[in-house]
Design a protein around this motif. Structure first.
Motif, short mmCIF file in Angstrom:
data_model
loop_
_atom_site.label_atom_id
_atom_site.label_comp_id
_atom_site.label_asym_id
_atom_site.label_seq_id
_atom_site.Cartn_x
_atom_site.Cartn_y
_atom_site.Cartn_z
N PHE A 176 10.28 91.44 7.50
CA PHE A 176 10.98 90.24 6.75
C PHE A 176 10.23 89.77 5.68
CE2 PHE A 176 11.95 89.40 11.50
CZ PHE A 176 13.31 89.92 11.41
N TYR A 217 14.34 83.96 8.62
CA TYR A 217 14.66 85.23 8.01
C TYR A 217 15.71 86.10 8.67
CZ TYR A 217 11.66 84.26 3.94
OH TYR A 217 10.85 83.66 2.96
N ALA A 264 19.01 84.70 8.96
CA ALA A 264 19.84 85.09 7.70
C ALA A 264 20.21 86.46 7.82
CB ALA A 264 18.87 84.60 6.39
N ILE A 311 9.71 89.45 1.88
CA ILE A 311 10.56 89.17 0.62
C ILE A 311 10.30 90.26 -0.44
CG2 ILE A 311 11.40 86.99 1.32
CD1 ILE A 311 9.64 85.61 -0.82
N VAL A 336 17.81 81.43 2.03
CA VAL A 336 16.64 80.76 2.67
C VAL A 336 15.39 80.74 1.74
CG1 VAL A 336 14.89 81.68 4.52
CG2 VAL A 336 17.29 81.79 5.19
N VAL A 337 15.18 81.71 0.94
CA VAL A 337 14.07 81.63 0.02
C VAL A 337 14.13 80.62 -1.02
CG1 VAL A 337 13.08 82.71 -2.08
CG2 VAL A 337 13.67 84.18 -0.26
N GLN A 396 12.78 88.25 -5.15
CA GLN A 396 12.75 86.84 -4.45
C GLN A 396 11.62 86.16 -4.71
OE1 GLN A 396 13.62 88.95 -0.71
NE2 GLN A 396 15.70 88.50 -0.66
N GLU A 427 13.78 77.00 1.41
CA GLU A 427 12.54 76.99 1.73
C GLU A 427 11.68 75.80 0.65
OE1 GLU A 427 8.53 78.87 3.09
OE2 GLU A 427 10.29 79.95 3.53
N VAL A 458 19.38 85.97 2.93
CA VAL A 458 17.94 85.78 2.76
C VAL A 458 17.63 84.93 1.26
CG1 VAL A 458 15.80 87.12 2.34
CG2 VAL A 458 17.45 87.58 4.53
N ARG A 461 8.99 81.30 10.38
CA ARG A 461 9.54 81.56 8.82
C ARG A 461 10.27 82.88 9.27
NH1 ARG A 461 5.28 80.95 5.88
NH2 ARG A 461 6.12 79.18 4.76
N PRO A 462 9.63 83.96 9.95
CA PRO A 462 10.44 85.12 10.23
C PRO A 462 11.82 84.79 11.31
CG PRO A 462 8.31 85.11 11.58
CD PRO A 462 8.37 84.05 10.56
N ALA A 491 15.45 76.10 6.77
CA ALA A 491 14.53 76.59 5.98
C ALA A 491 13.95 75.40 5.19
CB ALA A 491 15.71 77.42 4.84
#
Length: 319
Positions: free
Chosen positions: A3, A239, A242, A5, A72-73, A9, A76, A69, A235-236, A187
């Motif tokens: 997971f 991800y 997503a 990034i 999500v990045v 990213q 967050e 993803v 967090r994972p 996120a």
């Protein structure tokens, strides 16, 4: 499954941090809560310049049509800085509902900020008084709507409104839109939890009690370590959810619920620990920590509260 990034990213996240870090978000949040949305809209314009508002918009409407993803990045980081406004609704949900609507181009450019009510789990629209577009989605259809009665939230910058349908219904993937709303909120909760942890760690290095810096106390170290573990475990899951949505996995709903529940729990633990570390000063309106404390309380029940999401996980595992 990895997971982690990628470099692109990471650069994207860093660019968002750089923009929002210099934007005086606490002042913008306070102004938004008092009815002055101009500073907050400047922040939204910065997000648009970075492509955040275009992430989920189809390419045919000048969007990026990015992988979840990437969403999500971005969110967050948005949650970490506490950006005001209908973030999940406009950036994650509305593009799904308006996938075949030319107004998506306005979402992509940032010229249009949308809010969404999606009963029963999101029955009221956030900031419907300032959004340029209000949507009501249910039963596989979406309609334009108008704002009704206003309800105060624990977060003064997050006003809630009843809405009434005003337009003709259009077919929309309402179920998928809900999952993206829950994912986007998860996120943001992870970002807020990380921000409060960082704030608490820095404060623990400075605050002294009985002549000793409190960060040297084992009890404080263990408390903050528990928060770090909770955030790093959530967090994972976010991800992973997503990725499941991107791949159309049959377990996507389960994964989204697992992520939302874990993120909500991690953010709550971070809030409690940060408040305990700071003491009473952390909950005064003058202290910026208070803005994240109330934001977490507002986002935890948004797009399904933790109890509902845990129940959905249990039903999926026992089906």
């Amino acid at each position: 499954m990895n997971f982690e990034i990628d470099d692109q990213q990471r650069d994207f996240a860093a660019s968002i941090d750089a923009a929002l870090g210099s934007a005086d978000l606490p002042a913008a949040v306070r102004a938004w809560g008092e009815g002055d949305t101009a500073p907050g809209r400047k922040v939204w314009a910065q997000l648009a310049d970075l492509g955040v508002t275009a992430l989920m918009v189809p390419e045919k409407y000048d969007g990026i049509e990015a992988h979840p993803v990437d969403l999500v990045v971005a969110l967050e980081r948005v949650g970490r800085w506490g950006v005001p406004g209908p973030v999940a609704e406009s950036i994650a949900v509305a593009p799904i509902l308006l996938a075949a609507d030319e107004r998506s181009a306005g979402l992509a450019s940032g010229e249009l900020i949308a809010t969404v009510a999606l009963p029963p789990l999101a029955p009221r629209a956030v900031d419907a008084d300032t959004a340029g577009l209000i949507l009501l989605a249910e039963d596989g259809q979406v309609r334009d709507a108008v704002a009704g009665t206003r309800h105060e939230s624990v977060d003064m910058s997050r006003k809630l409104f009843d809405v009434t349908a005003s337009g003709d219904p259009q077919s929309a993937d309402v179920a998928r839109a809900f999952e993206f709303g829950a994912l986007a909120t998860a996120a943001q909760l992870v970002g807020a939890g990380q921000a409060m942890l960082d704030t608490a760690v820095e404060y623990a290095k400075q605050r002294s009690q009985f002549g000793t810096v409190i960060g040297t106390y084992q009890a404080i170290k263990h408390k903050l370590a528990d928060v770090l573990i909770a955030v790093e475990m959530a967090r994972p899951l976010v991800y992973g959810a997503a990725i499941a949505l991107a791949e159309g996995s049959a377990d996507a709903a389960r994964d989204v619920s697992a992520a939302k529940a874990a993120a909500a729990d991690a953010a709550l633990l971070a809030a409690r620990s940060a408040l305990q570390t700071h003491g009473a000063i952390g909950f005064t309106q003058e202290h910026d920590l208070s803005l994240l404390l109330v934001r977490v309380q507002a986002l935890r029940p948004a797009w399904g509260d933790p109890t509902w999401h845990r129940r959905r996980v249990l039903q999926a595992l026992t089906a």
